[in-house]
Design a protein around this motif. Structure first.
Motif, PDB file in Angstrom:
ATOM      1  N   ALA A  65      51.819  46.570  -2.335  1.00 41.30           N
ATOM      2  CA  ALA A  65      51.978  45.941  -1.021  1.00 41.30           C
ATOM      3  C   ALA A  65      52.349  46.972   0.049  1.00 41.30           C
ATOM      4  O   ALA A  65      52.319  46.681   1.253  1.00 41.30           O
ATOM      5  CB  ALA A  65      53.058  44.872  -1.103  1.00 41.30           C
ATOM      6  N   CYS A  66      52.708  48.188  -0.429  1.00 38.81           N
ATOM      7  CA  CYS A  66      53.166  49.230   0.494  1.00 38.81           C
ATOM      8  C   CYS A  66      52.059  50.239   0.836  1.00 38.81           C
ATOM      9  O   CYS A  66      52.192  51.033   1.794  1.00 38.81           O
ATOM     10  CB  CYS A  66      54.358  49.984  -0.098  1.00 38.81           C
ATOM     11  N   ILE A  67      51.022  50.245   0.007  1.00 37.86           N
ATOM     12  CA  ILE A  67      49.978  51.280   0.123  1.00 37.86           C
ATOM     13  C   ILE A  67      49.304  51.259   1.504  1.00 37.86           C
ATOM     14  O   ILE A  67      49.052  52.309   2.105  1.00 37.86           O
ATOM     15  CB  ILE A  67      48.938  51.116  -1.006  1.00 37.86           C
ATOM     16  N   ALA A  68      49.059  50.058   1.984  1.00 35.96           N
ATOM     17  CA  ALA A  68      48.317  49.951   3.258  1.00 35.96           C
ATOM     18  C   ALA A  68      49.008  50.699   4.401  1.00 35.96           C
ATOM     19  O   ALA A  68      48.357  51.314   5.255  1.00 35.96           O
ATOM     20  CB  ALA A  68      48.123  48.492   3.627  1.00 35.96           C
ATOM     21  N   CYS A  69      50.347  50.671   4.408  1.00 42.04           N
ATOM     22  CA  CYS A  69      51.088  51.302   5.517  1.00 42.04           C
ATOM     23  C   CYS A  69      51.558  52.722   5.162  1.00 42.04           C
ATOM     24  O   CYS A  69      51.531  53.628   6.012  1.00 42.04           O
ATOM     25  CB  CYS A  69      52.298  50.461   5.891  1.00 42.04           C
ATOM     26  N   HIS A  70      52.020  52.912   3.872  1.00 46.37           N
ATOM     27  CA  HIS A  70      52.629  54.201   3.501  1.00 46.37           C
ATOM     28  C   HIS A  70      51.685  55.138   2.744  1.00 46.37           C
ATOM     29  O   HIS A  70      52.025  56.308   2.553  1.00 46.37           O
ATOM     30  CB  HIS A  70      53.873  53.952   2.627  1.00 46.37           C
ATOM     31  N   GLY A  71      50.531  54.641   2.355  1.00 43.30           N
ATOM     32  CA  GLY A  71      49.590  55.465   1.612  1.00 43.30           C
ATOM     33  C   GLY A  71      49.882  55.427   0.125  1.00 43.30           C
ATOM     34  O   GLY A  71      50.965  55.021  -0.332  1.00 43.30           O
ATOM     35  N   THR A  72      48.901  55.862  -0.657  1.00 46.16           N
ATOM     36  CA  THR A  72      49.039  55.789  -2.121  1.00 46.16           C
ATOM     37  C   THR A  72      50.127  56.716  -2.646  1.00 46.16           C
ATOM     38  O   THR A  72      50.666  56.497  -3.732  1.00 46.16           O
ATOM     39  CB  THR A  72      47.701  56.158  -2.789  1.00 46.16           C
ATOM     40  N   LYS A  73      50.480  57.713  -1.908  1.00 46.62           N
ATOM     41  CA  LYS A  73      51.497  58.667  -2.334  1.00 46.62           C
ATOM     42  C   LYS A  73      52.678  58.690  -1.366  1.00 46.62           C
ATOM     43  O   LYS A  73      53.449  59.655  -1.354  1.00 46.62           O
ATOM     44  CB  LYS A  73      50.895  60.072  -2.428  1.00 46.62           C
TER      45      LYS A  73
ATOM     46  N   ALA B 104      62.345  52.554  -5.661  1.00 48.99           N
ATOM     47  CA  ALA B 104      62.951  53.816  -5.252  1.00 48.99           C
ATOM     48  C   ALA B 104      62.638  54.917  -6.236  1.00 48.99           C
ATOM     49  O   ALA B 104      62.326  56.056  -5.864  1.00 48.99           O
ATOM     50  CB  ALA B 104      64.459  53.626  -5.100  1.00 48.99           C
ATOM     51  N   SER B 105      62.728  54.560  -7.550  1.00 56.19           N
ATOM     52  CA  SER B 105      62.458  55.555  -8.604  1.00 56.19           C
ATOM     53  C   SER B 105      60.992  56.012  -8.529  1.00 56.19           C
ATOM     54  O   SER B 105      60.698  57.200  -8.645  1.00 56.19           O
ATOM     55  CB  SER B 105      62.748  54.952  -9.970  1.00 56.19           C
ATOM     56  N   LEU B 106      60.076  55.047  -8.362  1.00 55.86           N
ATOM     57  CA  LEU B 106      58.641  55.383  -8.292  1.00 55.86           C
ATOM     58  C   LEU B 106      58.325  56.265  -7.070  1.00 55.86           C
ATOM     59  O   LEU B 106      57.663  57.292  -7.209  1.00 55.86           O
ATOM     60  CB  LEU B 106      57.832  54.097  -8.266  1.00 55.86           C
ATOM     61  N   ILE B 107      58.830  55.855  -5.933  1.00 54.02           N
ATOM     62  CA  ILE B 107      58.490  56.587  -4.678  1.00 54.02           C
ATOM     63  C   ILE B 107      59.087  58.011  -4.720  1.00 54.02           C
ATOM     64  O   ILE B 107      58.460  58.968  -4.250  1.00 54.02           O
ATOM     65  CB  ILE B 107      59.003  55.802  -3.465  1.00 54.02           C
ATOM     66  N   SER B 108      60.317  58.152  -5.332  1.00 49.43           N
ATOM     67  CA  SER B 108      60.946  59.485  -5.363  1.00 49.43           C
ATOM     68  C   SER B 108      60.161  60.463  -6.200  1.00 49.43           C
ATOM     69  O   SER B 108      60.331  61.675  -6.088  1.00 49.43           O
ATOM     70  CB  SER B 108      62.354  59.349  -5.901  1.00 49.43           C
ATOM     71  N   LYS B 109      59.303  59.958  -7.080  1.00 44.58           N
ATOM     72  CA  LYS B 109      58.516  60.828  -7.949  1.00 44.58           C
ATOM     73  C   LYS B 109      57.117  61.088  -7.433  1.00 44.58           C
ATOM     74  O   LYS B 109      56.317  61.771  -8.094  1.00 44.58           O
ATOM     75  CB  LYS B 109      58.436  60.200  -9.349  1.00 44.58           C
ATOM     76  N   MET B 110      56.800  60.545  -6.272  1.00 39.07           N
ATOM     77  CA  MET B 110      55.443  60.738  -5.727  1.00 39.07           C
ATOM     78  C   MET B 110      55.341  62.114  -5.064  1.00 39.07           C
ATOM     79  O   MET B 110      56.292  62.651  -4.567  1.00 39.07           O
ATOM     80  CB  MET B 110      55.125  59.610  -4.744  1.00 39.07           C
TER      81      MET B 110
END
Length: 232
Positions: free
Chosen positions: A162-170, A226-232
């Protein structure tokens, strides 16, 4: 004739009287001789009886003495045998006591060794059980952690769509060109921001946009994101 007959009768009477006296004398003499012989025989018999009695008495005394000596010898031998038996019995008793004490000590040592071995075995088993429990616990924790990580990873990926559209895949984009680029943020910073959006304590222009996306999510879901995004 009468005188002659009388003289003859007198002579016959006198002869007869002399003959009877002689016979009486001979008889007395024979009786005395018999008496003497009997007395001599009796005396000899008495002497023999006395001699036999004395010999018998001496033999009895000798027998008594021999018997007494034999009895004393038997008593001494019996006493020696008894004393020897007592000594041997005492020796056997002492030896038996010593063997019993040795057996007690040996048995006690064996029991103590067995107790030590049992205790050592029990301790070893306990250690093994504890090690296995620790290993099992750690494996369970690892499995749980892996399961949580897997679940979090899966949930986070699903949530992040749900976040990809605004924040990008990474997370490399500024949402709507207004937010900060969150790629590179650490897990705590990301979690605190998401939590701030949720309770309204964080965010500027993006607060109204972010709140609907996070207000119904649990803390676990925010942590996963948070854990997923911190590892991108």
């Amino acid at each position: 004739m009468k005188k002659s007959l009388i003289a003859t009768a007198a002579a016959i009477a006198l002869f007869t009287g002399c003959t009877e006296d002689n016979k009486k004398n001979e008889t007395k003499s024979a009786v005395e001789q018999v008496k003497q012989e009997i007395a001599s025989q009796v005396e000899k018999t008495e002497d023999k009886v006395v001699e036999v009695a004395n010999e018998t008495a001496q033999k009895v005394e000798d027998t008594k003495e021999v018997t007494s000596n034999v009895v004393e010898e038997v008593k001494e031998k019996v006493s020696e045998v008894i004393e020897d038996a007592k000594a041997k019995t005492e020796e056997v008793v002492e030896d038996t006591k010593a063997k019993v004490e040795d057996l007690k000590e040996s048995t006690s040592n064996i029991v103590e060794e067995a107790k030590d071995k049992v205790n050592d075995t029990a301790a070893a088993i306990t250690n093994v059980v504890e090690d296995k429990k620790d290993e099992a616990t750690q494996k369970v924790e690892d499995v749980k952690e892996n399961a949580n990580e897997t679940a979090n990873a899966i949930n986070a990926q699903a949530l992040y769509t749900a976040c990809i559209a605004c924040h990008g895949t990474k997370a490399e984009k500024a949402a709507l060109g207004k937010s900060q680029i969150i790629a590179g943020w650490d897990e705590k910073r990301i979690y605190d921001s998401l939590k701030g959006y949720q309770d309204g304590s964080y965010g500027g222009a993006m607060k109204a946009i972010m709140k609907p996306h996070v207000e119904k999510k649990s803390d676990a879901e925010l942590e996963a994101l948070a854990s997923l995004i911190s590892k991108m």
